[in-house]
Design a protein around this motif. Structure first.
Motif, short mmCIF file in Angstrom:
data_model
loop_
_atom_site.label_atom_id
_atom_site.label_comp_id
_atom_site.label_asym_id
_atom_site.label_seq_id
_atom_site.Cartn_x
_atom_site.Cartn_y
_atom_site.Cartn_z
N LYS A 125 81.86 -14.85 8.45
CA LYS A 125 82.35 -13.51 8.10
C LYS A 125 83.86 -13.54 7.86
N LYS A 126 84.58 -14.33 8.67
CA LYS A 126 86.01 -14.45 8.48
C LYS A 126 86.31 -15.12 7.14
N ALA A 127 85.51 -16.11 6.76
CA ALA A 127 85.68 -16.78 5.47
C ALA A 127 85.42 -15.80 4.33
N LEU A 128 84.40 -14.96 4.46
CA LEU A 128 84.10 -13.97 3.43
C LEU A 128 85.25 -12.97 3.29
N GLU A 129 85.74 -12.50 4.42
CA GLU A 129 86.87 -11.56 4.41
C GLU A 129 88.09 -12.16 3.71
N THR A 130 88.38 -13.42 4.02
CA THR A 130 89.55 -14.09 3.44
C THR A 130 89.35 -14.39 1.96
N SER A 131 88.11 -14.76 1.57
CA SER A 131 87.85 -15.03 0.15
C SER A 131 87.97 -13.75 -0.68
N ASP A 225 80.16 -6.70 13.24
CA ASP A 225 80.01 -6.29 11.84
C ASP A 225 81.37 -6.10 11.20
N GLU A 226 82.29 -5.48 11.95
CA GLU A 226 83.67 -5.30 11.52
C GLU A 226 84.57 -5.89 12.60
N MET A 227 85.43 -6.84 12.22
CA MET A 227 86.27 -7.52 13.20
C MET A 227 87.40 -6.60 13.69
N ALA A 228 87.84 -6.88 14.91
CA ALA A 228 89.03 -6.20 15.40
C ALA A 228 90.22 -6.59 14.52
N GLU A 229 91.15 -5.65 14.34
CA GLU A 229 92.27 -5.93 13.43
C GLU A 229 93.55 -5.31 13.94
N PHE A 230 94.63 -6.08 13.89
CA PHE A 230 95.96 -5.57 14.22
C PHE A 230 96.30 -4.47 13.20
N PRO A 231 96.95 -3.39 13.63
CA PRO A 231 97.27 -2.32 12.68
C PRO A 231 98.11 -2.82 11.52
N GLY A 232 97.58 -2.68 10.31
CA GLY A 232 98.29 -3.18 9.13
C GLY A 232 97.81 -4.53 8.67
N GLY A 233 96.92 -5.19 9.46
CA GLY A 233 96.34 -6.46 9.06
C GLY A 233 97.11 -7.70 9.50
N GLN A 234 96.71 -8.84 8.97
CA GLN A 234 97.25 -10.14 9.37
C GLN A 234 98.75 -10.25 9.11
N ASP A 235 99.20 -9.79 7.94
CA ASP A 235 100.63 -9.89 7.60
C ASP A 235 101.47 -9.07 8.57
#
Length: 316
Positions: A125-131, A225-235
């Motif tokens: 799922k992480k690979a799909l999100e990144t692709s 189904d939906e990963m936890a995410e830092f506010p604003g995303g990876q960047d």
């Protein structure tokens, strides 16, 4: 048989990487070439395998941004069934190249072959999100093909060739279009590719009969189904860490790995050190994690849940 790792490289996640050769030193390219040739000539020679890995380690040391070196090393280790060594190398590659979806795909492969489909699903799922992000920011053949391959791995959707080729972006060159059609000429379907990509991997993970538990005893999920995410995303998270992490004086170089749980309300709990550098660096990494703002929580079936997360802190 040992040529399989080359086929994977040329047909999937790292297809666009070969266009980077002009940006790297001839020495790095030569080391990879020698490693590949040695690997093919000595299919069952354990001593030659160690020489191959040594050549690739030298290439990685010269240029960590040249993804082919990591990719070749990982696939050699996977072929040799040295899964722990492969995963360690993958984690190092992800640390230096977090936006390269192919490394998440290779980690999923390693975990699935190791008999851990629950954890593998998280990285598929992480690979799909990144692709998907790659396709938005800089469309590549690898990201385009893998987007459909990953949907088969996760959901069982084996997209027909005509639908895939019909969706090729207008921005793709003739060479890129040929790479997409060449994939189907070689494998026929994403299902058949997974049969070769992962041992006994014909079923998507969602249909495996005996998946590993998706959550820990305390209720925190490994995958969602939906990963936890830092506010604003990876960047935004990277910027937060760069702004707040203070390198302790005289500490050793290395990577601190912090494991923690993002609660259903987005708060952080139970931050612990999984990989240590020294006490000062460890404590600083813990301080930064514990001062993070509330995250966007993970979701399972539309409901917010607690999720396990890891963050590496590189101390140069």
């Amino acid at each position: 048989m040992k040529k399989l790792f080359l086929i994977i490289t040329l047909s999937s996640s790292f297809t666009p990487v070969f266009s980077q050769q002009g940006k790297n030193s001839h020495e790095v390219i030569d080391l990879n070439k020698r490693a590949v040739e040695l690997n093919i000539r000595n299919l069952s020679n354990k001593d030659s395998t160690e020489k191959v890995l040594d050549l690739l380690d030298k290439a990685i040391a010269l240029d960590r941004n040249y993804l082919v070196s990591y990719d070749n090393k990982i696939n050699v280790l996977l072929f040799e069934k040295r899964y722990d060594d492969a995963i360690k190398t993958i984690d190092e590659a992800i640390e230096y190249n977090p936006k390269a979806h192919g490394f998440y795909l290779l980690k999923a492969k390693a975990l699935e072959e190791k008999g851990q489909p629950g954890k593998a699903l998280f990285f598929y799922k992480k690979a799909l999100e990144t692709s998907e992000t790659e396709m938005k920011e800089n469309p590549t053949t690898g990201a385009f093909i893998d987007r459909y391959f990953l949907k088969y791995c996760i959901y069982g959707t084996d997209t027909p060739a005509d639908k895939v080729t019909a969706a090729i972006p207008d921005s793709f060159t003739d060479e890129q279009r040929k790479a997409v059609t060449g994939f189907f000429e070689m494998f026929g379907s994403f299902k058949k590719f997974k049969d070769g990509f992962v041992k006994n991997g014909s079923l998507p993970l969602s249909q495996n009969k005996s998946p590993m538990p998706q959550k820990r005893e305390d209720g925190a999920y490994y995958t969602a189904d939906e990963m936890a995410e830092f506010p604003g995303g990876q960047d935004a998270m990277t910027a937060f860490i760069c702004e707040n992490f203070r390198r302790p004086a005289n500490c050793r170089r290395g990577t601190v790995l912090v494991n923690f749980v993002v609660e259903a309300d987005g708060t952080i709990r139970d931050a612990v050190i999984k990989r240590s550098v020294d006490k000062e660096a460890d404590n600083e990494a813990l301080r930064v994690v514990n001062m993070m703002p509330e995250w966007k929580p993970a979701k399972v079936n539309g409901k917010a849940v607690a999720m396990v997360y890891n963050i590496p802190f590189t101390v140069e």
